[in-house]
Design a protein around this motif. Structure first.
Motif, PDB file in Angstrom:
ATOM      1  N   VAL A 117      -4.049   6.496  -3.830  1.00 17.18           N
ATOM      2  CA  VAL A 117      -2.547   6.736  -4.451  1.00 17.18           C
ATOM      3  C   VAL A 117      -2.139   5.213  -4.774  1.00 17.18           C
ATOM      4  O   VAL A 117      -2.141   4.505  -3.862  1.00 17.18           O
ATOM      5  CB  VAL A 117      -1.876   7.557  -3.699  1.00 17.18           C
ATOM      6  N   GLN A 166       2.499  -1.223  -7.256  1.00 17.19           N
ATOM      7  CA  GLN A 166       1.045  -0.967  -7.949  1.00 17.19           C
ATOM      8  C   GLN A 166       1.317  -0.294  -9.366  1.00 17.19           C
ATOM      9  O   GLN A 166       0.723  -0.685 -10.382  1.00 17.19           O
ATOM     10  CB  GLN A 166       0.066  -0.602  -7.031  1.00 17.19           C
ATOM     11  N   GLY A 224       5.180  -5.085   3.099  1.00 15.41           N
ATOM     12  CA  GLY A 224       4.380  -3.713   3.275  1.00 15.41           C
ATOM     13  C   GLY A 224       4.239  -2.870   2.065  1.00 15.41           C
ATOM     14  O   GLY A 224       3.696  -1.594   2.503  1.00 15.41           O
ATOM     15  N   SER A 225       4.465  -3.087   0.845  1.00 14.57           N
ATOM     16  CA  SER A 225       4.330  -2.138  -0.192  1.00 14.57           C
ATOM     17  C   SER A 225       3.141  -2.183  -0.926  1.00 14.57           C
ATOM     18  O   SER A 225       2.916  -1.518  -1.925  1.00 14.57           O
ATOM     19  CB  SER A 225       5.959  -2.053  -0.774  1.00 14.57           C
ATOM     20  N   GLY A 226       2.305  -3.076  -0.677  1.00 12.41           N
ATOM     21  CA  GLY A 226       1.019  -3.069  -1.299  1.00 12.41           C
ATOM     22  C   GLY A 226       0.968  -4.174  -2.519  1.00 12.41           C
ATOM     23  O   GLY A 226       0.071  -3.746  -3.683  1.00 12.41           O
ATOM     24  N   LYS A 227       1.793  -5.260  -2.325  1.00 10.97           N
ATOM     25  CA  LYS A 227       1.695  -6.282  -3.407  1.00 10.97           C
ATOM     26  C   LYS A 227       0.209  -7.092  -3.594  1.00 10.97           C
ATOM     27  O   LYS A 227       0.170  -7.381  -4.852  1.00 10.97           O
ATOM     28  CB  LYS A 227       3.009  -7.338  -3.290  1.00 10.97           C
ATOM     29  N   THR A 228      -0.499  -6.737  -2.701  1.00 10.42           N
ATOM     30  CA  THR A 228      -1.719  -7.820  -2.573  1.00 10.42           C
ATOM     31  C   THR A 228      -2.574  -7.034  -3.595  1.00 10.42           C
ATOM     32  O   THR A 228      -3.282  -7.771  -4.485  1.00 10.42           O
ATOM     33  CB  THR A 228      -2.319  -7.733  -1.197  1.00 10.42           C
ATOM     34  N   GLY A 238       3.946 -11.989   4.600  1.00  8.60           N
ATOM     35  CA  GLY A 238       2.494 -11.448   4.136  1.00  8.60           C
ATOM     36  C   GLY A 238       1.706 -11.090   4.941  1.00  8.60           C
ATOM     37  O   GLY A 238       0.895 -10.074   4.666  1.00  8.60           O
ATOM     38  N   ASP A 267      -0.512  -9.201   7.622  1.00  8.95           N
ATOM     39  CA  ASP A 267      -0.703  -7.588   7.777  1.00  8.95           C
ATOM     40  C   ASP A 267      -1.121  -7.230   9.024  1.00  8.95           C
ATOM     41  O   ASP A 267      -2.250  -6.782   8.943  1.00  8.95           O
ATOM     42  CB  ASP A 267      -1.321  -7.241   6.450  1.00  8.95           C
ATOM     43  N   ARG A 299       7.083  -7.441   9.248  1.00  5.98           N
ATOM     44  CA  ARG A 299       5.544  -7.638   9.894  1.00  5.98           C
ATOM     45  C   ARG A 299       5.460  -6.201  10.703  1.00  5.98           C
ATOM     46  O   ARG A 299       4.161  -5.816  10.944  1.00  5.98           O
ATOM     47  CB  ARG A 299       5.489  -8.608  10.840  1.00  5.98           C
ATOM     48  N   ARG A 309       4.936  -1.151   8.066  1.00  2.60           N
ATOM     49  CA  ARG A 309       4.176  -1.585   6.882  1.00  2.60           C
ATOM     50  C   ARG A 309       3.599  -0.214   6.356  1.00  2.60           C
ATOM     51  O   ARG A 309       3.102   0.799   7.195  1.00  2.60           O
ATOM     52  CB  ARG A 309       3.044  -2.672   7.159  1.00  2.60           C
ATOM     53  N   TYR A 310       3.440  -0.321   4.991  1.00  2.00           N
ATOM     54  CA  TYR A 310       3.065   0.790   4.094  1.00  2.00           C
ATOM     55  C   TYR A 310       3.525   2.168   4.603  1.00  2.00           C
ATOM     56  O   TYR A 310       4.864   2.415   4.422  1.00  2.00           O
ATOM     57  CB  TYR A 310       1.492   0.849   4.364  1.00  2.00           C
TER      58      TYR A 310
HETATM   59  N1  LIG Z   1      -2.175   2.116  -2.438  1.00  2.00           N
HETATM   60  C1  LIG Z   1      -2.352   2.029  -1.041  1.00  2.00           C
HETATM   61  N2  LIG Z   1      -2.974   3.220  -0.565  1.00  2.00           N
HETATM   62  C2  LIG Z   1      -2.749   3.039   0.893  1.00  2.00           C
HETATM   63  N3  LIG Z   1      -2.588   1.768   1.701  1.00  2.00           N
HETATM   64  C3  LIG Z   1      -2.290   0.700   0.752  1.00  2.00           C
HETATM   65  C4  LIG Z   1      -2.110   0.785  -0.586  1.00  2.00           C
HETATM   66  N4  LIG Z   1      -1.732  -0.426  -1.062  1.00  2.00           N
HETATM   67  C5  LIG Z   1      -1.690  -1.280   0.034  1.00  2.00           C
HETATM   68  N5  LIG Z   1      -1.833  -0.664   1.230  1.00  2.00           N
HETATM   69  C6  LIG Z   1      -1.675  -1.054   2.503  1.00  2.00           C
HETATM   70  O1  LIG Z   1      -0.476  -1.418   2.795  1.00  2.00           O
HETATM   71  C7  LIG Z   1      -0.391  -2.643   3.725  1.00  2.00           C
HETATM   72  C8  LIG Z   1       0.560  -3.503   3.102  1.00  2.00           C
HETATM   73  O2  LIG Z   1      -0.107  -3.891   2.116  1.00  2.00           O
HETATM   74  P1  LIG Z   1       0.262  -5.434   1.599  1.00  2.00           P
HETATM   75  O3  LIG Z   1       0.042  -6.369   2.549  1.00  2.00           O
HETATM   76  O4  LIG Z   1      -0.288  -5.669   0.176  1.00  2.00           O
HETATM   77  O5  LIG Z   1       1.722  -5.660   1.471  1.00  2.00           O
HETATM   78  P2  LIG Z   1       2.779  -6.684   0.877  1.00  2.00           P
HETATM   79  O6  LIG Z   1       3.684  -5.859  -0.125  1.00  2.00           O
HETATM   80  O7  LIG Z   1       1.868  -7.537   0.328  1.00  2.00           O
HETATM   81  O8  LIG Z   1       3.632  -7.142   1.971  1.00  2.00           O
HETATM   82  P3  LIG Z   1       4.239  -8.387   2.327  1.00  2.00           P
HETATM   83  O9  LIG Z   1       5.799  -8.541   1.308  1.00  2.00           O
HETATM   84  O10 LIG Z   1       4.679  -8.346   3.627  1.00  2.00           O
HETATM   85  O11 LIG Z   1       3.399  -9.477   1.900  1.00  2.00           O
HETATM   86  C9  LIG Z   1      -1.868  -2.972   3.786  1.00  2.00           C
HETATM   87  O12 LIG Z   1      -2.198  -2.693   5.235  1.00  2.00           O
HETATM   88  C10 LIG Z   1      -2.650  -2.244   2.761  1.00  2.00           C
HETATM   89  O13 LIG Z   1      -3.821  -2.132   3.141  1.00  2.00           O
END
Ligand SMILES: Nc1ncnc2c1ncn2[C@@H]1O[C@H](COP(=O)(O)OP(=O)(O)OP(=O)(O)O)[C@@H](O)[C@H]1O
Length: 822
Positions: free
Chosen positions: A84, A89, A109-113, A371, A373, A398, A401-402
């Motif tokens: 999802v 994303q 922690g919202s999945g930017k990577t 960043g 995780d 930290r 997250r998610y």
């Molecule tokens: N679509 C998804 N479904 C399930 N889990 C996800 C999804 N996208 C990201 N995650 C999980 O959410 C967690 C946080 O993701 P990520 O590290 O990309 O956050 P971030 O937004 O980059 O956070 P930060 O701002 O702290 O860098 C990770 O453990 C990742 O595996």
């Protein structure tokens, strides 16, 4: 640097198979290949059309399968259990797939990577990139830890692609990295190291680059990395797609111009959200005066032993002090520490350990604030107030997250409360005040005092921690939050267990100097966090050899001398050290005679009066084991005086009426002990008395140091007067020894900084010398006009030739050993 899994291996395997087939099979194979290529082309065409038709704002986009992604990416996501789409994303990927430049902002922690990694892969697929096309995408991260993490996610979701990917973060030889660079299609890097390659690696071509990504973009674009990033971007082609992501994104036009963004799309997943931090994060703060911070922290850790927590401090020095002192007090939870000055291998190992721990407490600087995780962190504790609300957001991010829950607590000095709360409010950060339960309050001041009394190393670390903290508050920009004048420095010093309040010297020059200081401290942090092994600074410029005064060098070496054994364990072998830690939190003592060392040694060689440890000879003197791993160490054993010193003091015995020798201290029987009163009270009394003794000893130390300095000055003056007379008589034809040179040449190295005294050699690092700069091995009273290359020692008229100025501890020790041996 390591290639991505799957891709290149698949290609190699394929070729091997081809060679082993008979010639008859070749036409069939070629046919199949042509067919496959055609199918691939058709799929690509379909994909391009789907992307063209894609409505980036469509509400129907909820899953990765709703996006027009190539089969390799889609299967990689499925295999990694991503199904999802998260908000960011959903918002960013469609636009990026359409080739737009994106500025993405979303909560921690919202999945930017994934929001940038998926477009990276798809961009190269659309461009039909092959392993022979060179670098197609560059992803920049501000810290090594984050770069490694991004790389790991890329490996996971890119497992079915044929692209090669590498990690360029330093810590390895430049050549080793350079050899592989040319073969990489995707690189994840830190700015300093990447710039180094762009500047120095011959044949490294980036002219085809399709995509540039900056994770934690606001940090990368800020002062610390400014010139490195600008120089880096200079090397890159202008026609490329660029994406910037952060939880605290800035839309500064100047930044966008610096990166030559074309009509960028600003995507903010949570702009309308009522809070800037994750909703499942519970945030609170405690008002705790500076002198009670460590008490509060200790109490907090003791009551949360079944947790995984990150404790943030504002400097590595504080991290080291608290880690070392708390470790000795054995709180009952595994302690780890991480800061930018540790060796890369150690940092990775600690990160790995904390990641896999269920319950652990990690003391850290902001090197892991952004960043990173770490899974399942329960608590983020901020012992030092962050410099601004953005840093606060990243630190607390930290945890929670998610979709997981998390809690964060901030310790605030009463004087910081009002100012910082208003900063948090401006950023829409909800936080509630909590108090420590009376029953849970505890004081560790006495314990720390007794530790500092027993260990010069710890006292030294405490002094450094104190000085760094005080300076950090002094240079803070936000004066509404950080009120230097309101700090109870004496109370703070005492709370660290220090016998007196160290004197902190500040640079003159007002605001400008403060800013410069701040910048300098950031630079140190950046170099540490980014690329401490490189010759480049955080700005990516070749590091200039800093001009160090004699006093600064003395101070540095003195410190290393004092802490040499400590740091051999603490910093250089951080990995090994923490190995010990996990084996048993309670067995923290690591001396040469440790069982583990014995065991290793026993397995490796003979064990009587000498044994081998990894090729080094070990000799037992008294109850100490000395590792003979250098000529210098070998020589040391030839000196009777030194051997006698190593033997340590003999045990003091008394003779009883029967003439039998008894140890001075004999354990008291339980009954007698109980008769003396309540054990707790006795202990408190003892600690108090010891505290007094420490103070007295410290006053004596100071007095002694003062006397020495005065004597030196007097001798210097006397010598100057003498020289004047000499000069009047005629040119000096003989090297004059001077009585100063009868002093122990290591005396300055051995002396610790004296708290509260004027002799703050550890302060020297920022303090310009008052006198004319001299060579490091001159004493104060040495003649100013002595020839550069020749220095002499003692009345024996020994001349030590130094064709160079020693710049490391080994050089210094070699010289010192030479001096002592005569
Ligand atoms: N679509 C998804 N479904 C399930 N889990 C996800 C999804 N996208 C990201 N995650 C999980 O959410 C967690 C946080 O993701 P990520 O590290 O990309 O956050 P971030 O937004 O980059 O956070 P930060 O701002 O702290 O860098 C990770 O453990 C990742 O595996």
């Amino acid at each position: 640097m390591a290639p991505t899994t799957g891709g290149p291996k698949t290609v190699v395997a394929h070729r091997q198979k081809k060679n082993s087939k008979s010639a008859d099979a070749t036409p069939k194979k070629t046919e199949a290949k042509t067919l496959k290529r055609k199918r691939g082309q058709d799929e690509l065409e379909k994909l391009k059309i789907a992307i063209q038709e894609l409505d980036p704002k469509s509400p129907n986009l909820t899953k990765f399968s709703d996006l027009p992604l190539c089969a390799a990416t889609a299967s990689g996501l499925r295999a990694s259990h991503f199904e999802v789409l998260t908000d960011i994303q959903k918002a960013a990927i469609p636009l990026a797939l359409k080739g737009r430049d994106v500025l993405g902002a979303a909560k921690t922690g919202s999945g930017k990577t994934l929001a940038f990694l998926i477009p990276v892969l798809e961009k190269l697929v659309q461009a039909q990139w092959t392993e022979y096309d060179g670098l197609g995408a560059l992803i920049i991260s501000p810290t090594r830890e984050l770069a490694v993490q991004i790389f790991e996610v890329l490996r996971k979701i890119g497992r079915n692609h044929v692209f090669s990917a590498g990690l360029v973060i330093g810590g390895k030889s430049l050549k080793e990295e350079a050899d592989r660079l040319g073969r990489m299609n995707i690189l994840v890097c830190t700015p300093g190291r990447m710039l180094q390659h762009l500047d120095q690696t011959a044949g490294f071509d980036v002219n085809n680059l399709q995509m540039l990504v900056l994770d934690e973009a606001d940090r990368i674009m800020d002062m610390g990395f400014q010139s490195a990033v600008d120089a880096l971007v200079e090397h890159l082609p202008k026609t490329r797609q660029t994406m910037l992501f952060s939880a605290t994104q800035s839309k500064r036009v100047s930044d966008l111009a610096r990166l030559s963004l074309k009509d960028p799309e600003y995507v903010s997943a949570h702009e309308e959200a009522p809070t800037a931090t994750p909703t499942n994060l519970q945030q609170s703060y405690i008002i705790t005066p500076l002198h009670e911070k460590l008490d509060t922290l200790w109490g907090f850790i003791r009551t949360n032993l079944k947790s995984k927590m990150i404790v943030f401090f504002s400097s590595g020095k504080q991290v080291r002090f608290v880690y070392e002192s708390f470790k000795r007090m054995q709180p009952g939870i595994s302690l780890l520490h991480l800061h930018g000055r540790q060796k890369q291998v150690g940092r990775m190992e600690i990160t790995r350990k904390f990641t896999s721990s269920k319950y652990a407490c990690l003391f850290a600087t902001d090197v892991v604030a952004r960043g990173v995780d770490f899974p399942a962190v329960d608590w983020v504790v901020q012992v030092d107030c962050p410099e601004d609300a953005d840093t606060y957001i990243h630190r607390v991010g930290r945890t929670a997250r998610y979709e997981s829950k998390g809690r964060a607590v901030l310790f605030m000095e009463p004087s910081e409360e009002q100012g910082f709360l208003s900063r948090l409010e401006q950023k829409k950060i909800p936080i509630t005040k909590v108090n420590v339960r009376e029953g849970k309050k505890t004081s560790i001041k006495g314990e720390l005092q007794s530790q500092c009394f027993q260990s010069a190393d710890l006292k030294y670390l405490g002094q450094k921690a104190f000085i760094t903290y005080v300076r950090s508050i002094y240079v803070q920009k936000d004066k509404q939050v950080f009120k230097f004048d309101k700090l109870d420095l004496d109370g703070y010093a005492a709370s660290l267990g220090l016998p007196g309040t160290p004197q902190v010297k500040f640079q003159k020059g007002g605001e400008e100097m403060r800013r410069a200081n701040k910048q300098a401290s950031r630079m140190v942090f950046d170099v540490g966090s980014d690329d401490d092994s490189s010759d480049y600074d955080a700005d990516g410029r070749l590091k200039k050899k800093e001009v160090r005064t004699k006093y600064q060098k003395m101070a540095e070496r003195q410190n290393q001398d004092v802490l040499s054994s400590h740091y051999r364990k603490l910093v250089q072998d951080a990995a090994d050290e923490d190995e010990d830690e996990d084996d048993g939190f309670l067995s923290v003592k690591r001396v040469l005679g440790d069982k583990e060392l014995d065991d290793t040694a026993a397995g490796m060689g003979d064990d009587d009066d000498g044994k081998e440890i990894a090729g080094a000879k070990v000799v037992k003197i008294g109850d100490q084991e000395i590792i003979i791993d250098s000529k210098r160490a070998e020589k040391k054993l030839m000196s009777k005086a030194k051997v006698a010193k190593m033997m340590g003091k003999g045990q003091k015995l008394i003779f009883d009426d029967e003439g039998n020798a008894q140890p001075l201290y004999v354990l008291q029987g339980l009954e007698d002990f109980q008769k003396e009163g309540d054990a707790k009270e006795l202990r408190e009394k003892f600690v108090e008395a010891e505290g007094e003794r420490v103070k007295e000893a410290d006053v004596e130390d100071k007095e002694l140091a003062r006397k020495r300095r005065k004597e030196k000055r007097d001798r210097a003056k006397a010598r100057e007067r003498g020289e004047e007379v000499e000069r009047e008589r005629g040119p000096i034809t003989q090297l004059d020894s001077g009585d100063e040179q009868d002093e122990d040449p290591l005396a300055l190295l051995k002396s610790l900084p004296i708290a509260g005294g004027g002799d703050h050699s550890d302060d020297g690092e920022d303090e310009p010398p008052k006198k004319k700069t001299k060579k490091w091995f001159q004493n104060d009273s040495d003649v100013e006009d002595e020839p550069e290359q020749k220095k002499r020692k003692t009345s024996g008229r020994k001349v030590i030739e130094m064709g160079y100025e020693p710049d490391n501890l080994q050089d210094l020790e070699a010289l010192a050993a030479g001096l002592l041996e005569d």
